[in-house]
Design a protein around this motif. Structure first.
Motif, PDB file in Angstrom:
ATOM      1  N   ILE A  96       0.988  -6.406   3.071  1.00  0.00           N
ATOM      2  CA  ILE A  96       1.985  -6.069   4.204  1.00  0.00           C
ATOM      3  C   ILE A  96       0.491  -5.174   4.979  1.00  0.00           C
ATOM      4  CG2 ILE A  96       3.823  -4.740   4.859  1.00  0.00           C
ATOM      5  CD1 ILE A  96       4.668  -6.776   3.539  1.00  0.00           C
ATOM      6  N   PHE A  97      -0.110  -4.111   4.357  1.00  0.00           N
ATOM      7  CA  PHE A  97      -1.011  -3.260   5.384  1.00  0.00           C
ATOM      8  C   PHE A  97      -2.108  -4.273   6.188  1.00  0.00           C
ATOM      9  CE2 PHE A  97       0.115   1.408   5.281  1.00  0.00           C
ATOM     10  CZ  PHE A  97       1.228   1.047   4.748  1.00  0.00           C
ATOM     11  N   GLN A  98      -2.893  -5.183   5.838  1.00  0.00           N
ATOM     12  CA  GLN A  98      -3.524  -6.156   4.987  1.00  0.00           C
ATOM     13  C   GLN A  98      -4.688  -5.602   5.285  1.00  0.00           C
ATOM     14  OE1 GLN A  98      -3.166  -9.159   8.867  1.00  0.00           O
ATOM     15  NE2 GLN A  98      -1.146  -8.058   9.505  1.00  0.00           N
ATOM     16  N   THR A  99      -4.892  -4.828   3.959  1.00  0.00           N
ATOM     17  CA  THR A  99      -6.472  -4.283   4.229  1.00  0.00           C
ATOM     18  C   THR A  99      -6.316  -4.529   2.682  1.00  0.00           C
ATOM     19  OG1 THR A  99      -6.815  -1.772   3.888  1.00  0.00           O
ATOM     20  CG2 THR A  99      -5.074  -2.223   3.056  1.00  0.00           C
ATOM     21  N   GLN A 100      -7.951  -3.983   2.227  1.00  0.00           N
ATOM     22  CA  GLN A 100      -8.128  -3.552   0.790  1.00  0.00           C
ATOM     23  C   GLN A 100      -8.498  -2.043   0.133  1.00  0.00           C
ATOM     24  OE1 GLN A 100      -9.118  -6.503  -1.598  1.00  0.00           O
ATOM     25  NE2 GLN A 100      -8.236  -7.659   0.766  1.00  0.00           N
ATOM     26  N   ASN A 101      -7.722  -1.312   1.282  1.00  0.00           N
ATOM     27  CA  ASN A 101      -8.000  -0.202   1.296  1.00  0.00           C
ATOM     28  C   ASN A 101      -6.512   0.612   0.275  1.00  0.00           C
ATOM     29  OD1 ASN A 101     -10.053   0.444   2.796  1.00  0.00           O
ATOM     30  ND2 ASN A 101      -8.998   0.829   4.498  1.00  0.00           N
ATOM     31  N   ASP A 102      -6.821   1.416  -0.729  1.00  0.00           N
ATOM     32  CA  ASP A 102      -5.965   1.743  -1.967  1.00  0.00           C
ATOM     33  C   ASP A 102      -4.744   2.928  -0.652  1.00  0.00           C
ATOM     34  OD1 ASP A 102      -6.911   1.819  -4.034  1.00  0.00           O
ATOM     35  OD2 ASP A 102      -8.042   3.748  -3.445  1.00  0.00           O
ATOM     36  N   ILE A 103      -3.349   2.467  -1.350  1.00  0.00           N
ATOM     37  CA  ILE A 103      -2.224   2.847  -0.275  1.00  0.00           C
ATOM     38  C   ILE A 103      -1.631   4.503  -1.492  1.00  0.00           C
ATOM     39  CG2 ILE A 103       0.489   2.018  -0.355  1.00  0.00           C
ATOM     40  CD1 ILE A 103      -1.386   0.503   1.320  1.00  0.00           C
ATOM     41  N   VAL A 104      -0.874   5.340  -1.130  1.00  0.00           N
ATOM     42  CA  VAL A 104      -0.577   5.692  -1.713  1.00  0.00           C
ATOM     43  C   VAL A 104       1.318   6.113  -0.826  1.00  0.00           C
ATOM     44  CG1 VAL A 104      -0.139   8.458  -1.343  1.00  0.00           C
ATOM     45  CG2 VAL A 104      -2.623   7.179  -1.582  1.00  0.00           C
ATOM     46  N   ILE A 105       2.065   6.202  -1.415  1.00  0.00           N
ATOM     47  CA  ILE A 105       3.389   6.788  -1.719  1.00  0.00           C
ATOM     48  C   ILE A 105       4.491   7.876  -1.525  1.00  0.00           C
ATOM     49  CG2 ILE A 105       5.759   5.698  -1.949  1.00  0.00           C
ATOM     50  CD1 ILE A 105       4.143   3.294  -3.158  1.00  0.00           C
ATOM     51  N   PHE A 106       4.119   8.239  -0.126  1.00  0.00           N
ATOM     52  CA  PHE A 106       4.948   9.731  -0.499  1.00  0.00           C
ATOM     53  C   PHE A 106       6.471  10.204  -0.846  1.00  0.00           C
ATOM     54  CE2 PHE A 106       0.769  11.497   1.163  1.00  0.00           C
ATOM     55  CZ  PHE A 106       0.505  11.817   0.401  1.00  0.00           C
ATOM     56  N   ALA A 107       7.108  10.905  -1.353  1.00  0.00           N
ATOM     57  CA  ALA A 107       8.087  10.918  -1.565  1.00  0.00           C
ATOM     58  C   ALA A 107       8.863  11.858   0.256  1.00  0.00           C
ATOM     59  CB  ALA A 107       9.537  11.432  -2.809  1.00  0.00           C
ATOM     60  N   SER A 108       8.580  11.438   1.821  1.00  0.00           N
ATOM     61  CA  SER A 108       8.820  12.479   2.318  1.00  0.00           C
ATOM     62  C   SER A 108       9.361  11.369   3.859  1.00  0.00           C
ATOM     63  CB  SER A 108       7.551  12.900   2.715  1.00  0.00           C
ATOM     64  OG  SER A 108       6.261  12.207   3.203  1.00  0.00           O
ATOM     65  N   SER A 109       9.551  12.217   4.604  1.00  0.00           N
ATOM     66  CA  SER A 109       9.883  11.911   5.666  1.00  0.00           C
ATOM     67  C   SER A 109       8.610  10.815   5.931  1.00  0.00           C
ATOM     68  CB  SER A 109      10.325  11.925   6.931  1.00  0.00           C
ATOM     69  OG  SER A 109       9.515  13.172   7.402  1.00  0.00           O
ATOM     70  N   GLY A 110       8.298   9.679   7.382  1.00  0.00           N
ATOM     71  CA  GLY A 110       6.686   9.513   7.787  1.00  0.00           C
ATOM     72  C   GLY A 110       6.074  10.487   8.588  1.00  0.00           C
ATOM     73  N   THR A 111       6.430  12.212   8.522  1.00  0.00           N
ATOM     74  CA  THR A 111       5.949  12.960   9.491  1.00  0.00           C
ATOM     75  C   THR A 111       5.482  13.397   8.383  1.00  0.00           C
ATOM     76  OG1 THR A 111       7.877  13.231  11.177  1.00  0.00           O
ATOM     77  CG2 THR A 111       6.079  15.266  10.281  1.00  0.00           C
ATOM     78  N   GLY A 112       5.403  12.845   6.630  1.00  0.00           N
ATOM     79  CA  GLY A 112       4.727  13.730   5.819  1.00  0.00           C
ATOM     80  C   GLY A 112       3.317  12.915   5.353  1.00  0.00           C
ATOM     81  N   ALA A 113       2.980  11.373   5.891  1.00  0.00           N
ATOM     82  CA  ALA A 113       2.523  11.149   5.751  1.00  0.00           C
ATOM     83  C   ALA A 113       1.387  12.064   7.473  1.00  0.00           C
ATOM     84  CB  ALA A 113       2.502   8.996   5.711  1.00  0.00           C
TER      85      ALA A 113
END
Lengths: 373, 373
Positions: free
Chosen positions: A47-64
């Motif tokens: 979905i991100f169209q990437t080979q990069n690593d993905i991180v998931i936070f339990a937060s709102s978007g502002t956390g990222a």
């Protein structure tokens, strides 16, 4: 009363996702959850169209957004921030909050930044990173991040390019790797069709190296810490991740290209309907994820929103200084042509009740476009 | 794909009801369930507008139709049946199946029976009971059961008046006691906004006396047996009854008068839109619960339905001999103006794709009506 949610987040949650989240809760240190978490992160790369690593936070978007600042910028580092609305301003606040220096490229609400402007600023100030929105949710503007990204990648490869894709990832084509986006971030309650509570980001090898050396204060939003922990550093939002898995499956099943095309169609129909009604678009470069419209003179946009609400249809007011002056119709996530038809129709009813008779005018235009859907 | 269900049963199930049905299952011989069952039956009297007893069967609506026959008619009894569509025909089949004699008052599909015709037949044949639909779902016709009921009550008080209100109870004003309806029956998946699986009926004291003496063969659908058992004779459909409780609360909270008015508005808008598009209504006396429309010449209604389906919008074909010739748009239950707007809009898209350009014409008409909503 039945609700028809046409707001730019939260967006409607499909039954399929709600049911996935109704599954029995599992513990996050079990093999079952570890496998789920890993699988979701892998699928998110598509979905991100990437080979990069993905991180998931339990937060709102502002956390990222915070993670993209606190992991990259050290105190006194210079960061170029594009401020063209409320969320650009949020990046400036974050940069300042973490002791770095925000060089602000200010644009009027409704306007966008182009590659030449960014290049001029980068040349002049040599910032460590560039922070900007893909879509500025408060104005409905979509910045030309493709051109900006390619320019930076070619001419200033040392600059970290951070893109807030909160109302863009999963509904608009963003080629993370091709455009050299070092950090692309988003939230769950937009194109991902989930309740709020999750933030996701992709991070390039270049940005990871900088994060490893960066000493700025952080604990919860430590990207490398998250990457090193198998299922996240701290307790992950298990239920939302179950929902995210279902959401990503839905998107991949429809096909990412089809998802983008659907959003293109919805945006095209809304825009054409608005123009047919002699209303003005607010964004100079409108996004496919939401459409901001200037309220007609002498009408407060809240009046329109209130009448539509009586019909169960929720759209959004402007934010900050735009409150009362614009309204925003979202069409990102679980939206299809019938949703646009009912929204434009209800908007016309509201305008009629406020003395502006455009009954059927915008709806007809939207229908004309959907004949080709 | 997102579904927009505009069919005359099942109709959309509100989230509130779905959640009520997701509650933990309880045993049906507990005090908790007995109280629930009793409470629901009491509240149903308000919806049925009656002082009569109410029975709930775990069955489709046809189960209640069978009960109204097998409990009232003995072998060789004469029953007048109004046959003006598929569900009138079903009453004839039931009457014959239980060894009674069906005197058929036949009307063309799309036509209705009037009080004078019923009176002529009753005078001529002296039937024990009259069986008819309030709304004939297959044609969208609403029979003048008010006039018929009042006539029977005044002139033939010994005749049992049985009304199938499957697509009428809970969305159209039916004054059971005032109009002398001895048995009024309905199903769960219509105006009650529930999944299929429940049938309900009200029964007058007069009909109960007849049922007590009637020897016809029956076991499951024994009305007095049901009434005498505290929570139903056999295992009740606990979950659906929980949902029914939530549904009845929603209806009473909105107010029965408001529910009827809403359906009146929806019907008025759909009809006006259809006529504005130069299409023809099929029913000579259209119901407020669904609208049957003649397909334009040279077009099979399935073609229209198939295109609308591609947009996620489900409407119904004709039944029996009307298949392919008409289509039926439902607006009973969990329906509001935005649903009508999206349905008429999608219908116009379908017609346009089939060579008939009425884009925006019907939608505009519907919007005009909803301005007054």
């Amino acid at each position: 009363m039945k609700r028809y949610l046409m707001t730019p987040g939260p967006t409607p949650v499909p039954e399929k996702i709600a049911l996935a989240m109704a599954a029995p809760i599992i513990h996050h240190r079990t093999k079952e959850y570890i496998d789920l978490h890993e699988k979701v992160r892998e699928k998110l790369k598509k979905i991100f169209q990437t080979q990069n690593d993905i991180v998931i936070f339990a937060s709102s978007g502002t956390g990222a957004m915070e993670a993209s600042v606190s992991n990259i910028l050290s105190e006194n580092d210079k960061a170029l921030v594009v401020e063209a609305g409320k969320f650009g301003e949020r990046f400036s606040q974050l940069v300042s909050s973490f002791g770095a220096q925000a060089i602000i490229l200010k644009k009027e609400y409704g306007d966008f930044a182009n590659a030449q402007e960014i290049e001029d600023y980068v040349k002049k100030y040599s910032p460590k990173a560039v922070y900007m929105q893909a879509c500025e949710t408060s104005t409905g503007v979509f910045h030309p991040i493709d051109e900006i990204g390619k320019m930076l990648k070619e001419k200033y490869p040392e600059v970290v390019f951070v893109v807030d894709g909160i109302t863009a990832v999963g509904c608009i084509d963003i080629k993370t790797d091709e455009w050299g986006i070092d950090i692309l971030l988003t939230g769950s309650q937009k194109a991902f069709m989930l309740p709020p509570g999750l933030a996701m980001l992709s991070i390039s090898e270049k940005a990871k190296k900088i994060a490893a050396q960066n000493k700025n204060k952080r604990y919860y939003f430590d990207i490398l810490g998250e990457l090193n922990a198998q299922t996240g550093h701290f307790t992950p939002a298990v239920t939302l991740v179950l929902g995210l898995n279902a959401a990503v499956d839905m998107m991949l099943e429809e096909g990412l290209g089809n998802v983008f095309k659907r959003h293109e169609f919805l945006a095209k129909a809304v825009k054409a309907a608005i123009l047919a009604m002699d209303l003005e678009l607010f964004a100079k470069r409108p996004s496919n994820s939401l459409t901001a419209v200037k309220a007609p003179q002498s009408i407060d946009s809240k009046q329109i929103i209130d009448i539509m609400n009586k019909f169960g249809v929720s759209i959004s007011n402007g934010q900050g200084s735009m409150k009362g002056k614009i309204f925003r119709i979202a069409h990102l996530g679980y939206f299809y042509p019938p949703d646009v038809i009912l929204t434009i129709g209800t908007l016309e009813i509201a305008l009629k009740k406020l003395g502006i008779d455009k009954l059927g005018v915008g709806t007809k235009k939207a229908l004309e476009i959907f004949v080709e859907y």
